[in-house]
Write a protein that holds these residues in place. Structure first.
Motif, mmCIF file in Angstrom:
data_model
loop_
_atom_site.group_PDB
_atom_site.id
_atom_site.type_symbol
_atom_site.label_atom_id
_atom_site.label_comp_id
_atom_site.label_asym_id
_atom_site.label_seq_id
_atom_site.Cartn_x
_atom_site.Cartn_y
_atom_site.Cartn_z
ATOM 1 N N GLU A 282 -2.270 6.402 5.711
ATOM 2 C CA GLU A 282 -1.540 6.156 6.953
ATOM 3 C C GLU A 282 -0.121 6.694 6.788
ATOM 4 O OE1 GLU A 282 -1.145 2.342 9.786
ATOM 5 O OE2 GLU A 282 0.055 2.250 7.972
ATOM 6 N N VAL A 283 0.411 7.274 7.858
ATOM 7 C CA VAL A 283 1.721 7.920 7.812
ATOM 8 C C VAL A 283 2.628 7.286 8.859
ATOM 9 C CG1 VAL A 283 2.955 10.118 7.970
ATOM 10 C CG2 VAL A 283 0.594 10.067 7.101
ATOM 11 N N GLU A 284 3.875 7.046 8.497
ATOM 12 C CA GLU A 284 4.867 6.565 9.469
ATOM 13 C C GLU A 284 6.201 7.232 9.190
ATOM 14 O OE1 GLU A 284 5.696 2.411 9.183
ATOM 15 O OE2 GLU A 284 6.287 2.513 7.084
ATOM 16 N N ALA B 271 0.814 -1.214 0.000
ATOM 17 C CA ALA B 271 0.000 0.000 0.000
ATOM 18 C C ALA B 271 0.851 1.270 0.000
ATOM 19 C CB ALA B 271 -0.927 0.011 1.220
ATOM 20 N N LEU B 272 2.172 1.132 0.066
ATOM 21 C CA LEU B 272 3.028 2.323 0.094
ATOM 22 C C LEU B 272 2.935 3.098 -1.222
ATOM 23 C CD1 LEU B 272 6.119 0.786 1.876
ATOM 24 C CD2 LEU B 272 4.850 2.793 2.672
ATOM 25 N N VAL B 273 2.751 4.422 -1.101
ATOM 26 C CA VAL B 273 2.631 5.268 -2.291
ATOM 27 C C VAL B 273 3.637 6.413 -2.303
ATOM 28 C CG1 VAL B 273 0.213 4.710 -2.698
ATOM 29 C CG2 VAL B 273 0.790 6.627 -1.173
ATOM 30 N N ALA B 274 4.370 6.616 -1.204
ATOM 31 C CA ALA B 274 5.365 7.698 -1.173
ATOM 32 C C ALA B 274 6.382 7.437 -0.080
ATOM 33 C CB ALA B 274 4.694 9.059 -0.947
ATOM 34 N N GLN B 275 7.594 7.938 -0.311
ATOM 35 C CA GLN B 275 8.670 7.881 0.678
ATOM 36 C C GLN B 275 9.467 9.179 0.557
ATOM 37 O OE1 GLN B 275 11.258 4.259 2.025
ATOM 38 N NE2 GLN B 275 12.154 4.991 0.107
ATOM 39 N N TYR B 276 9.308 10.050 1.556
ATOM 40 C CA TYR B 276 9.964 11.353 1.559
ATOM 41 C C TYR B 276 11.143 11.332 2.533
ATOM 42 C CZ TYR B 276 5.347 12.711 -0.319
ATOM 43 O OH TYR B 276 4.194 12.793 -1.048
ATOM 44 N N TRP B 277 12.075 12.291 2.362
ATOM 45 C CA TRP B 277 13.278 12.305 3.192
ATOM 46 C C TRP B 277 13.548 13.692 3.757
ATOM 47 C CZ3 TRP B 277 14.994 7.758 4.564
ATOM 48 C CH2 TRP B 277 14.746 6.657 3.722
ATOM 49 N N LEU B 278 14.041 13.687 5.004
ATOM 50 C CA LEU B 278 14.455 14.911 5.679
ATOM 51 C C LEU B 278 15.868 14.742 6.208
ATOM 52 C CD1 LEU B 278 11.194 15.403 7.769
ATOM 53 C CD2 LEU B 278 11.926 16.919 5.917
ATOM 54 N N GLU B 279 16.644 15.833 6.169
ATOM 55 C CA GLU B 279 17.983 15.833 6.747
ATOM 56 C C GLU B 279 18.005 16.747 7.966
ATOM 57 O OE1 GLU B 279 20.777 16.645 3.620
ATOM 58 O OE2 GLU B 279 20.411 14.711 2.642
ATOM 59 N N GLU B 280 19.112 16.716 8.710
ATOM 60 C CA GLU B 280 19.190 17.393 10.015
ATOM 61 C C GLU B 280 18.815 18.869 9.959
ATOM 62 O OE1 GLU B 280 19.621 16.230 12.928
ATOM 63 O OE2 GLU B 280 20.748 14.360 12.842
ATOM 64 N N VAL C 247 9.458 21.858 5.655
ATOM 65 C CA VAL C 247 9.391 21.223 4.341
ATOM 66 C C VAL C 247 7.958 20.752 4.092
ATOM 67 C CG1 VAL C 247 10.237 19.275 2.960
ATOM 68 C CG2 VAL C 247 11.795 20.505 4.508
ATOM 69 N N THR C 248 7.494 20.865 2.848
ATOM 70 C CA THR C 248 6.166 20.376 2.492
ATOM 71 C C THR C 248 6.288 19.131 1.612
ATOM 72 O OG1 THR C 248 6.055 21.837 0.551
ATOM 73 C CG2 THR C 248 5.157 22.682 2.624
ATOM 74 N N PHE C 249 5.292 18.254 1.730
ATOM 75 C CA PHE C 249 5.238 17.033 0.933
ATOM 76 C C PHE C 249 3.920 16.991 0.163
ATOM 77 C CE2 PHE C 249 7.837 15.240 4.628
ATOM 78 C CZ PHE C 249 9.039 15.481 3.987
ATOM 79 N N ASP C 250 3.968 16.490 -1.048
ATOM 80 C CA ASP C 250 2.815 16.532 -1.952
ATOM 81 C C ASP C 250 1.544 15.931 -1.356
ATOM 82 O OD1 ASP C 250 4.387 17.737 -3.848
ATOM 83 O OD2 ASP C 250 4.765 15.903 -4.989
ATOM 84 N N LEU C 251 1.652 14.772 -0.711
ATOM 85 C CA LEU C 251 0.461 14.054 -0.281
ATOM 86 C C LEU C 251 -0.004 14.385 1.128
ATOM 87 C CD1 LEU C 251 1.174 10.452 -1.679
ATOM 88 C CD2 LEU C 251 -0.228 12.263 -2.689
ATOM 89 N N LEU C 252 0.771 15.213 1.851
ATOM 90 C CA LEU C 252 0.474 15.445 3.267
ATOM 91 C C LEU C 252 0.275 16.923 3.563
ATOM 92 C CD1 LEU C 252 3.092 12.994 4.809
ATOM 93 C CD2 LEU C 252 0.655 12.584 4.411
ATOM 94 N N PRO C 253 -0.496 17.235 4.603
ATOM 95 C CA PRO C 253 -0.736 18.636 4.963
ATOM 96 C C PRO C 253 0.385 19.187 5.824
ATOM 97 C CG PRO C 253 -1.914 17.231 6.479
ATOM 98 C CD PRO C 253 -1.242 16.305 5.481
ATOM 99 N N GLY C 254 0.370 20.515 6.043
ATOM 100 C CA GLY C 254 1.293 21.144 6.978
ATOM 101 C C GLY C 254 2.736 21.084 6.524
ATOM 102 N N ASN D 223 22.614 11.259 9.879
ATOM 103 C CA ASN D 223 21.239 10.829 10.113
ATOM 104 C C ASN D 223 20.320 11.264 8.972
ATOM 105 O OD1 ASN D 223 21.730 9.583 12.578
ATOM 106 N ND2 ASN D 223 21.378 11.444 13.745
ATOM 107 N N LEU D 224 19.378 10.396 8.661
ATOM 108 C CA LEU D 224 18.412 10.645 7.601
ATOM 109 C C LEU D 224 17.045 10.213 8.131
ATOM 110 C CD1 LEU D 224 18.375 11.567 4.603
ATOM 111 C CD2 LEU D 224 18.615 9.156 3.967
ATOM 112 N N TYR D 225 16.023 11.007 7.844
ATOM 113 C CA TYR D 225 14.705 10.767 8.419
ATOM 114 C C TYR D 225 13.691 10.594 7.292
ATOM 115 C CZ TYR D 225 17.263 12.859 12.296
ATOM 116 O OH TYR D 225 18.216 13.145 13.243
ATOM 117 N N GLY D 226 12.941 9.499 7.326
ATOM 118 C CA GLY D 226 11.982 9.216 6.277
ATOM 119 C C GLY D 226 10.552 9.400 6.744
ATOM 120 N N VAL D 227 9.699 9.765 5.809
ATOM 121 C CA VAL D 227 8.261 9.853 6.038
ATOM 122 C C VAL D 227 7.594 9.034 4.933
ATOM 123 C CG1 VAL D 227 6.235 11.339 6.232
ATOM 124 C CG2 VAL D 227 8.471 12.168 7.028
ATOM 125 N N ARG D 228 6.870 7.990 5.328
ATOM 126 C CA ARG D 228 6.213 7.119 4.359
ATOM 127 C C ARG D 228 4.696 7.299 4.428
ATOM 128 N NH1 ARG D 228 9.431 1.594 5.672
ATOM 129 N NH2 ARG D 228 11.196 1.853 4.258
#
Length: 294
Positions: free
Chosen positions: A106-108, A30-39, A44-51, A119-124
């Motif tokens: 669903e977001v994780e 069901a995964l449709v996106a994987q975004y990345w954030l650095e320190e 930052v805004t993401f296409d599928l998510l608010p705020g 360090n690298l931080y993902g938002v799925r």
């Protein structure tokens, strides 16, 4: 001595449960996106998510939009910045994360590192409306063969942290090693490095292997086999059963960071057991692009 009928029956039940879990509404497919954030990322805004999304002292912070729908975090709509804790989401049942939704999505979040150890931080994002069906993916397996349930010896090493390269170029994933497992096949000895996967019930030993079927018959990036401790101190493993070998989630979705098989676990044999290569293939594209250095 366990009978073949018993072993095959247990495998059939396990096989049904495994496929059901993989293809559940909020499963891997069901995964449709994987975004990345650095320190240093802020707002930052993401296409599928608010705020907006930021990193603050190693924490992933989401700031809701001023107006309009926002995230549901553990059953509440936050009215200010909130930490979205990394970990296995509630679908897989462990870690410190809580259920996070944006409408049906669903977001994780997850923690990874770059090639140079930063360090690298993902938002799925998962969308149950896009989840692949098992019949569409063409998932099949060899019939159960007791000849592929092989005795062996586990040599524990203690937990050794290791960051492995992944199918996502430039991203590394923690794959702690816990020892080796040695087995014999047709008079030849083979040794595998075992990974310790953290689960809700403790550490699960896993072998990630490639063999001569990888590509033409089974998934090209290798398969994983869960093993089982046979003593309370988690120092003994008696068997590896290759009938339980399955493809990694990267066989079914682009939005993952499956580790590459350790070179030590490339086997010069044909393992004609376990899950076969899915009929449906995934076109792999990069989701991580390193930020340009100032």
């Amino acid at each position: 001595m366990t009978t073949t009928e018993h072993l095959a029956g247990q495998w059939r039940e396990w096989r049904h449960a495994h496929v059901s879990t993989m293809f559940r509404p909020y499963g891997w497919t069901a995964l449709v996106a994987q975004y990345w954030l650095e320190e240093t990322d802020r707002d930052v805004t993401f296409d599928l998510l608010p705020g907006t999304w930021s990193i603050a002292e190693g924490r992933i912070i989401h700031t809701p939009p001023a107006t309009g729908p926002g995230l549901s975090v553990n059953g509440v709509h936050p009215d200010g910045p909130v930490e979205i804790v990394p970990g296995r989401n509630q679908t897989y049942g462990h870690g410190a994360s809580v259920p996070v939704y944006y409408g049906t999505l669903e977001v994780e979040t997850l923690l990874r590192t770059t090639q140079d150890g930063q360090n690298l931080y993902g938002v799925r994002v998962r969308d149950p409306r896009e989840a692949t069906r098992a019949e569409d993916a063409g998932v099949t397996a060899f019939d159960y063969d007791p000849a592929w349930r092989l005795p062996g010896v586990f040599t524990p090493s203690g937990r050794v942290e290791h960051d492995a390269e992944t199918v996502e170029p430039g991203v590394r994933e923690a794959t702690p090693r816990i020892g080796t497992f040695r087995f014999e096949l047709n008079g030849t000895s083979h040794e595998l490095i075992l990974i310790g996967k953290d689960t809700a019930t403790g550490v699960q030993p896993v072998a990630h292997v490639r063999d001569r079927t990888s590509g033409p018959v089974t998934y090209g990036a290798g398969r994983v086999v869960e093993l089982h401790f046979t003593d309370e101190t988690c120092q003994t493993i008696d068997w590896i059963d290759f009938n339980y070998a399955v493809a990694l989630p990267c066989a079914f979705t682009n939005f993952v960071t499956c580790p590459l098989v350790p070179p030590e676990n490339h086997l010069d044999i044909e393992i004609l057991a376990g899950e076969k290569r899915p009929a449906q293939t995934v076109a792999r594209t990069k989701t991580y692009q390193p930020r340009a250095q100032a």
